[in-house]
Design an enzyme around this catalytic site. Structure first.
Site, PDB file in Angstrom:
ATOM      1  N   CYS A 100      93.691  65.178   7.830  1.00 39.16           N
ATOM      2  CA  CYS A 100      94.629  66.055   8.550  1.00 39.16           C
ATOM      3  C   CYS A 100      93.892  66.905   9.576  1.00 39.16           C
ATOM      4  O   CYS A 100      93.211  67.875   9.203  1.00 39.16           O
ATOM      5  CB  CYS A 100      95.362  66.948   7.545  1.00 39.16           C
ATOM      6  SG  CYS A 100      96.430  68.156   8.327  1.00 39.16           S
ATOM      7  N   CYS A 139      95.120  70.572   9.806  1.00 39.45           N
ATOM      8  CA  CYS A 139      94.664  71.422   8.700  1.00 39.45           C
ATOM      9  C   CYS A 139      93.183  71.787   8.841  1.00 39.45           C
ATOM     10  O   CYS A 139      92.795  72.914   8.553  1.00 39.45           O
ATOM     11  CB  CYS A 139      94.817  70.717   7.347  1.00 39.45           C
ATOM     12  SG  CYS A 139      96.350  69.813   7.133  1.00 39.45           S
ATOM     13  N   ASP A 140      92.359  70.845   9.273  1.00 36.69           N
ATOM     14  CA  ASP A 140      90.913  71.022   9.118  1.00 36.69           C
ATOM     15  C   ASP A 140      90.096  71.072  10.414  1.00 36.69           C
ATOM     16  O   ASP A 140      88.890  71.315  10.353  1.00 36.69           O
ATOM     17  CB  ASP A 140      90.355  69.882   8.234  1.00 36.69           C
ATOM     18  CG  ASP A 140      90.967  69.916   6.837  1.00 36.69           C
ATOM     19  OD1 ASP A 140      91.287  71.021   6.374  1.00 36.69           O
ATOM     20  OD2 ASP A 140      91.129  68.843   6.229  1.00 36.69           O
TER      21      ASP A 140
END
Ligand code: NAP
Length: 311
Positions: free
Chosen positions: A133, A136-137
């Site tokens: 992701c 997200c990261d």
């Protein structure tokens, strides 16, 4: 024991759209989601191809409005993981880890999950260098090098997103041609931060608690190359986008599947009366938010007709 009109399994765009239509039809509706409501789209940083999204719109903001809209029509949402189903009688039963749920009609919108590469070290370094992701990261890899695995729309779009954070983004693809749409490919080829390693696969990932080394194998020549993080960087990122697997295993004894996906007709009817499937979990040609929400609406309207036919 409460019997709902409709229980929806899965809270991505298909499930939320089904919830909106079922709630608006005044059916007693429960939506069950095992993780966070939103599905895969919540990981998408920018949505350009959902009609009406002309301004910057992320998966998370779109889902947020969908959730509010469904809740406004009285839909209940619960967090639980369904572990067993019984569709053999008119009242269908779903057993969750916390509770058992009963309904006249079921809409399965359980979607799909990111496929793993299966290479050495992949599982060990999830959250320590390996990610599925970018939204997200990506920020963890600000100023560092990043590898992206895959050649589809997701891989190339997310590689473009990662260029906002990473020093350099290298796409590793197992062939010498991308599968991604031409327009997305062009953007990537023009981006000075993106380069490609063709005909190659990751053989192993390693490090001391954090990802420090990747071994990449050329699938044509067998030649192996290593990338090791410099002492200043200490680590780098590997983002894997090699497709999805349907979350339909739970239903394999109850419903007809095809290559793991639930078979439906064009009214989202599965092989069992009163059980519908919507979105990425079903056999279909185009898996997008726009088709998922359409499936959700159709399934809820059909569920309502089915419930009326029982009375
Ligand atoms: P995808 O289209 O299935 O592409 C998966 C990619 O991963 C392919 O390039 C495939 O290689 C590669 N791959 C598969 N297994 C692999 C393995 N074990 N090792 C290395 N590489 C592997 O998946 P996706 O990109 O996630 O897209 C899924 C669906 O969503 C598609 O229908 C796509 O069009 C859609 N989507 C659309 C958009 C958009 O329209 N903006 C954005 C994202 C996704 P090969 O090419 O060699 O098969």
């Amino acid at each position: 024991m409460k019997v709902y009109d409709v229980v929806i399994v899965g809270g991505g765009p298909a499930g939320l759209s089904a919830a909106l239509y079922a709630g608006r039809a005044t059916l007693s509706t429960l939506l069950i989601e095992k993780e966070q409501v939103g599905g895969q789209i919540i990981m998408t940083s920018r949505i350009e191809n959902y009609p009406g999204c002309v301004e910057e719109e992320s998966g998370a903001t779109l889902i947020d409005r969908m959730k509010k809209q469904a809740a406004n029509f009285g839909v209940e949402t619960i967090s639980d993981e369904i572990t067993e189903v019984d569709f053999s009688r008119e009242i269908k039963v779903l057993k969750g880890q916390n509770e058992t749920y009963r309904a006249k009609a079921i809409i399965i919108a359980s979607g799909a999950t990111s496929k793993r590469l299966g290479c050495e070290g992949e599982e060990m370094f999830i959250g320590r260098g390996v990610s599925y992701c970018a939204t997200c990261d990506a920020s963890f890899f600000r100023g560092l090098d990043v590898f992206v695995v895959g050649g589809g729309d997701t891989a190339v779009e997310e590689a473009l997103f990662l260029t906002k954070f990473a020093r350099k983004v290298t796409i590793i693809h197992r062939r010498d041609q991308l599968r991604a749409a031409k327009s997305i490919q062009e953007k990537a080829r023009k981006n000075p931060k993106i380069s490609f390693i063709w005909n190659s696969a990751i053989e192993s990932l390693s490090g001391d608690g954090i990802l420090e080394k990747v071994v990449i194998k050329n699938l044509k020549t067998g030649e192996k190359t290593e990338y090791v993080a410099s002492p200043e960087d200490m680590t780098f990122g590997v983002f894997i986008f090699v497709g999805y697997e349907p979350n339909a295993d739970l239903f394999k004894n109850e419903l007809d599947l095809d290559k793991g996906y639930i078979k439906t007709d064009e009214l989202m009817q599965t092989s069992v009366d009163g059980v519908y499937a919507a979105g990425d979990v079903r056999v279909k040609s185009l898996r997008q938010v726009v088709t998922a929400v359409a499936d959700g609406a159709v399934s809820a309207v059909q569920a309502e007709k089915y419930i009326n036919s029982l009375e």
